[in-house]
Design a protein around this motif. Structure first.
Motif, mmCIF file in Angstrom:
data_model
loop_
_atom_site.group_PDB
_atom_site.id
_atom_site.type_symbol
_atom_site.label_atom_id
_atom_site.label_comp_id
_atom_site.label_asym_id
_atom_site.label_seq_id
_atom_site.Cartn_x
_atom_site.Cartn_y
_atom_site.Cartn_z
ATOM 1 N N GLY A 1 -0.215 5.665 4.180
ATOM 2 C CA GLY A 1 0.198 5.486 5.577
ATOM 3 C C GLY A 1 1.711 5.433 5.674
ATOM 4 O O GLY A 1 2.398 5.205 4.677
ATOM 5 N N GLU A 2 2.215 5.614 6.896
ATOM 6 C CA GLU A 2 3.678 5.557 7.062
ATOM 7 C C GLU A 2 4.185 4.147 6.788
ATOM 8 O O GLU A 2 5.336 3.970 6.397
ATOM 9 N N GLY A 3 3.304 3.142 6.939
ATOM 10 C CA GLY A 3 3.706 1.772 6.608
ATOM 11 C C GLY A 3 3.883 1.619 5.105
ATOM 12 O O GLY A 3 4.874 1.047 4.638
ATOM 13 N N ALA A 4 2.943 2.156 4.348
ATOM 14 C CA ALA A 4 3.028 2.076 2.877
ATOM 15 C C ALA A 4 4.271 2.795 2.359
ATOM 16 O O ALA A 4 4.795 2.470 1.291
ATOM 17 N N ALA A 5 4.754 3.763 3.138
ATOM 18 C CA ALA A 5 5.941 4.510 2.707
ATOM 19 C C ALA A 5 7.195 3.636 2.712
ATOM 20 O O ALA A 5 8.242 4.044 2.233
ATOM 21 N N SER A 6 7.099 2.414 3.256
ATOM 22 C CA SER A 6 8.241 1.495 3.207
ATOM 23 C C SER A 6 8.297 0.753 1.874
ATOM 24 O O SER A 6 9.274 0.060 1.597
ATOM 25 N N GLU A 7 7.235 0.846 1.091
ATOM 26 C CA GLU A 7 7.229 0.168 -0.204
ATOM 27 C C GLU A 7 8.178 0.890 -1.172
ATOM 28 O O GLU A 7 8.277 2.122 -1.149
ATOM 29 N N GLY A 8 8.792 0.132 -2.048
ATOM 30 C CA GLY A 8 9.666 0.730 -3.065
ATOM 31 C C GLY A 8 8.932 1.760 -3.897
ATOM 32 O O GLY A 8 9.505 2.780 -4.314
ATOM 33 N N CYS B 1 1.126 11.990 3.947
ATOM 34 C CA CYS B 1 1.330 10.782 4.758
ATOM 35 C C CYS B 1 0.508 10.859 6.034
ATOM 36 O O CYS B 1 0.651 11.787 6.818
ATOM 37 N N ARG B 2 -0.352 9.873 6.237
ATOM 38 C CA ARG B 2 -1.094 9.769 7.496
ATOM 39 C C ARG B 2 -0.248 8.894 8.415
ATOM 40 O O ARG B 2 -0.270 7.672 8.294
ATOM 41 N N ASN B 3 0.502 9.510 9.279
ATOM 42 C CA ASN B 3 1.335 8.706 10.184
ATOM 43 C C ASN B 3 0.559 8.456 11.474
ATOM 44 O O ASN B 3 0.547 9.280 12.385
ATOM 45 N N SER C 1 -7.045 0.789 -4.301
ATOM 46 C CA SER C 1 -6.661 -0.598 -4.589
ATOM 47 C C SER C 1 -5.843 -1.143 -3.417
ATOM 48 O O SER C 1 -5.090 -0.405 -2.782
ATOM 49 N N SER C 2 -6.012 -2.437 -3.138
ATOM 50 C CA SER C 2 -5.430 -3.026 -1.921
ATOM 51 C C SER C 2 -3.905 -3.072 -1.868
ATOM 52 O O SER C 2 -3.335 -2.881 -0.804
ATOM 53 N N PRO C 3 -3.210 -3.367 -2.959
ATOM 54 C CA PRO C 3 -1.748 -3.471 -2.816
ATOM 55 C C PRO C 3 -1.141 -2.131 -2.393
ATOM 56 O O PRO C 3 -1.322 -1.112 -3.068
ATOM 57 N N LEU C 4 -0.467 -2.145 -1.284
ATOM 58 C CA LEU C 4 0.025 -0.888 -0.698
ATOM 59 C C LEU C 4 1.007 -0.172 -1.618
ATOM 60 O O LEU C 4 1.881 -0.812 -2.208
ATOM 61 N N GLY C 5 0.874 1.123 -1.684
ATOM 62 C CA GLY C 5 1.877 1.960 -2.351
ATOM 63 C C GLY C 5 1.640 2.199 -3.822
ATOM 64 O O GLY C 5 2.236 3.107 -4.404
ATOM 65 N N TYR D 1 -2.842 9.084 15.632
ATOM 66 C CA TYR D 1 -2.796 7.780 16.292
ATOM 67 C C TYR D 1 -3.971 6.949 15.772
ATOM 68 O O TYR D 1 -5.097 7.454 15.699
ATOM 69 N N ARG D 2 -3.673 5.688 15.406
ATOM 70 C CA ARG D 2 -4.769 4.826 14.907
ATOM 71 C C ARG D 2 -5.527 4.265 16.099
ATOM 72 O O ARG D 2 -5.109 3.310 16.727
ATOM 73 N N VAL D 3 -6.657 4.894 16.383
ATOM 74 C CA VAL D 3 -7.422 4.543 17.585
ATOM 75 C C VAL D 3 -8.074 3.163 17.451
ATOM 76 O O VAL D 3 -8.104 2.375 18.393
ATOM 77 N N HIS E 1 -8.850 -0.777 15.685
ATOM 78 C CA HIS E 1 -8.042 -1.895 15.199
ATOM 79 C C HIS E 1 -7.699 -1.597 13.743
ATOM 80 O O HIS E 1 -8.356 -0.783 13.087
ATOM 81 N N HIS E 2 -6.693 -2.303 13.201
ATOM 82 C CA HIS E 2 -6.332 -2.038 11.797
ATOM 83 C C HIS E 2 -7.561 -2.213 10.892
ATOM 84 O O HIS E 2 -7.853 -1.383 10.036
ATOM 85 N N SER E 3 -8.263 -3.312 11.097
ATOM 86 C CA SER E 3 -9.479 -3.583 10.308
ATOM 87 C C SER E 3 -10.305 -4.567 11.127
ATOM 88 O O SER E 3 -9.910 -4.950 12.240
ATOM 89 N N GLY F 1 1.072 5.809 13.427
ATOM 90 C CA GLY F 1 1.875 5.038 14.387
ATOM 91 C C GLY F 1 1.922 3.538 14.177
ATOM 92 O O GLY F 1 2.749 2.865 14.804
ATOM 93 N N PHE F 2 1.049 2.992 13.346
ATOM 94 C CA PHE F 2 1.019 1.538 13.153
ATOM 95 C C PHE F 2 0.793 1.145 11.700
ATOM 96 O O PHE F 2 0.020 1.787 10.995
ATOM 97 N N ALA F 3 1.470 0.062 11.305
ATOM 98 C CA ALA F 3 1.141 -0.625 10.043
ATOM 99 C C ALA F 3 0.670 -2.007 10.483
ATOM 100 O O ALA F 3 1.481 -2.884 10.788
HETATM 101 C C1 TPP Z 1 2.010 -4.670 -1.069
HETATM 102 C C2 TPP Z 1 1.231 -5.004 0.183
HETATM 103 N N1 TPP Z 1 1.862 -5.554 1.229
HETATM 104 C C3 TPP Z 1 1.169 -5.840 2.353
HETATM 105 C C4 TPP Z 1 -0.177 -5.602 2.424
HETATM 106 C C5 TPP Z 1 -0.952 -5.943 3.708
HETATM 107 N N2 TPP Z 1 -1.282 -4.716 4.417
HETATM 108 C C6 TPP Z 1 -2.491 -4.119 4.273
HETATM 109 S S1 TPP Z 1 -2.618 -2.739 5.154
HETATM 110 C C7 TPP Z 1 -1.074 -2.876 5.782
HETATM 111 C C8 TPP Z 1 -0.520 -1.855 6.751
HETATM 112 C C9 TPP Z 1 -0.405 -0.496 6.161
HETATM 113 O O1 TPP Z 1 -0.100 0.439 7.155
HETATM 114 P P1 TPP Z 1 -0.084 1.979 6.878
HETATM 115 O O2 TPP Z 1 0.394 2.244 5.494
HETATM 116 O O3 TPP Z 1 0.678 2.642 7.955
HETATM 117 O O4 TPP Z 1 -1.598 2.431 6.905
HETATM 118 P P2 TPP Z 1 -2.692 2.331 8.062
HETATM 119 O O5 TPP Z 1 -3.355 0.992 7.907
HETATM 120 O O6 TPP Z 1 -1.971 2.465 9.361
HETATM 121 O O7 TPP Z 1 -3.658 3.427 7.833
HETATM 122 C C10 TPP Z 1 -0.462 -4.037 5.303
HETATM 123 C C11 TPP Z 1 0.894 -4.471 5.657
HETATM 124 C C12 TPP Z 1 -0.799 -5.035 1.287
HETATM 125 N N3 TPP Z 1 -2.098 -4.744 1.258
HETATM 126 N N4 TPP Z 1 -0.070 -4.729 0.183
#
Ligand code: TPP
Length: 435
Positions: A226-233, A253-255, A194-198, A320-322, A324-326, A257-259
């Motif tokens: 992802g390490e970015g999702a790890a910032s979610e509560g 955790c797949r770190n 599902s799209s909402p992170l975390g 390393y995320r080689v 683009h994000h998407s 390097g980028f969110a």
């Molecule tokens: C709650 C929430 N906030 C923001 C987004 C937008 N968003 C989608 S992917 C992403 C980055 C996530 O980075 P990471 O968890 O490190 O995973 P990676 O894409 O690097 O594999 C963001 C901010 C989202 N989908 N859900």
């Protein structure tokens, strides 16, 4: 007042105890109550006292090391045992990694050609997908984020199942309700992305809790993020739930390097995601995500530990995320393209495993050529088939959202039915499956 009534007998007894102790020693009435003890016994912390005034310095603590067993030459580090994984398993690891790489290239291009609406590549992360998935049992439940396609391939999702999802045709398990790459497969124990992170993190802790309650449980949950999702509560809540409630879950955790455009050094301070593990009372390992064998060993051990002890484990896999994000991102806007080269050559997980295989005499250029052309053909043919298939019947959009369809959705479905009876000729109904 109720409090006073309920507690007053206890308070009286406590007072009596105090008097008894106070009168039991003649030299010093406080002797038994005041002991020069250096061990603290607060309910919230039982450590030792200090009379030095200092703040623990977050920057001087040693960082958790990165476990790896293979050099980028494909050789196993000296004095470390060869992983001893059977040849057919290591070959499947490599072939799945190459398949994933080719799948990504072709699906990414198909989005550029307007054939699908969106795509996310997995470049640079193939080793952690395949290494972790190979160490699990097929009964273990997988929660993913979205960039774990290699895990699903290893599990047995076919190229056709993956492509049907991306094309949203009537053979897509999700019946076109989700964006591309939001895969799921009940039979293979893969919870739908599902799209909402975390959100997957507390869900994974909950599922692991349910597993623990089962008699003679022999399975665990693995949760990728992802390490970015790890910032979610949600991530913090999940770590704490899993630790305090003793849940057999591997937080992977797949770190990379980028969110999206935020580099990891703007995402957190301290010792990364692994550094949080001990703070939550969770056993933790940091691993080189480009070394498929290190990931395999770490996940295998984590699984055994989680099930045996009903405890969570955190694995932080570095990579390393080689890509683009998407397909909605252009990473040249926020990073030097030249920094990527290292990760597609000497630090490429695919390249490292290929060198290992070649040194063993298990792979060569001929094998490479025939596997790449076979997989290319498979993916291209499957895409052609997928786009010929009709979209799901329009009514599908109303089903499977709720277990039982609530009345307001039933009303909307009826309204749509009447609307299409009147105006159906203005819609491309022939490209949708008939009911
Ligand atoms: C709650 C929430 N906030 C923001 C987004 C937008 N968003 C989608 S992917 C992403 C980055 C996530 O980075 P990471 O968890 O490190 O995973 P990676 O894409 O690097 O594999 C963001 C901010 C989202 N989908 N859900």
């Amino acid at each position: 007042m109720a409090f006073c009534r309920r507690w007053s007998p206890l308070l009286k007894n406590a007072a009596k105890l105090h008097i008894m102790r106070a009168t039991s020693t003649s030299a010093n009435p406080h002797q038994l109550r005041f002991v020069k003890d250096n061990l603290a016994k607060f309910p919230g912390c039982s450590g030792s006292f200090t009379n030095e005034l200092f703040f623990t310095d977050s920057s001087t603590n040693e960082t958790i090391p990165i476990y790896r067993i293979m050099y980028n030459t494909g050789e196993i580090v000296e004095n470390v045992e060869d992983p001893q994984i059977p040849k057919e398993i290591v070959l499947k690891m490599y072939k799945d990694m190459v398949l994933l790489n080719i799948f990504d290239k072709l699906l990414y291009e198909s989005q550029r050609q307007g054939r699908i609406s969106f795509y996310m590549t997995n470049y640079g992360e193939e080793g952690m997908h395949v290494g972790s998935a190979a160490a699990l049992s097929s009964d273990d439940l997988v929660y993913g984020q979205y960039r774990e396609c290699g895990v699903l391939m290893w599990r047995g999702m076919s190229v056709a199942q993956l492509i049907n999802q991306c094309f949203g045709n009537h053979e897509d398990e999700g019946k076109g309700k989700q964006m591309p790459v939001h895969y799921g497969n009940k039979n293979l124990n893969i919870a739908t992305i599902s799209s909402p992170l975390g959100t997957q993190l507390p869900q994974a802790a909950g599922s692991a809790y349910a597993f623990k309650m089962m008699e003679n449980n022999q399975k665990c949950v693995i949760c990728y993020f992802g390490e970015g999702a790890a910032s979610e509560g949600d991530a913090h809540a999940a770590f704490n739930f899993a630790s305090t409630l003793d849940c057999p879950v591997i937080f992977f955790c797949r770190n990379n390097g980028f969110a999206i455009s935020t580099p990891s050094d703007e995402q957190y301070k301290g010792d990364g995601i692994a550094g949080r593990g001990p703070a939550y009372g969770i056993n933790t390992i940091r691993v080189d995500g480009t070394d498929v064998f290190a990931v395999y060993n770490a996940t295998k051990k984590a699984r055994e530990f989680a099930i045996k002890n009903n405890r969570p484990v955190i694995i932080e896999a570095m990579s390393y995320r080689v890509g683009h994000h998407s397909t909605s991102d252009d990473s040249s806007a926020y990073r030097e393209i030249s920094e990527i080269t290292k990760w597609t050559t000497e630090e490429s997980p695919i390249q490292k495993l290929r060198l290992y295989l070649e040194a063993k005499g298990w792979w060569d250029q001929n094998a490479e050529n025939s596997w790449t052309s076979e997989t290319k053909k498979l993916v291209l043919d499957t895409m052609k088939d997928a786009e010929k298939k009709t979209k799901p019947a329009w009514k599908e959009m109303f089903y499977d959202v709720y277990y039982e369809m609530p009345s307001h959705i039933q009303d909307q479905m009826k309204e749509m039915e009447e609307h299409l009876k009147k105006y159906g000729e203005h819609y491309p109904l022939s490209s949708f499956k008939s009911e």
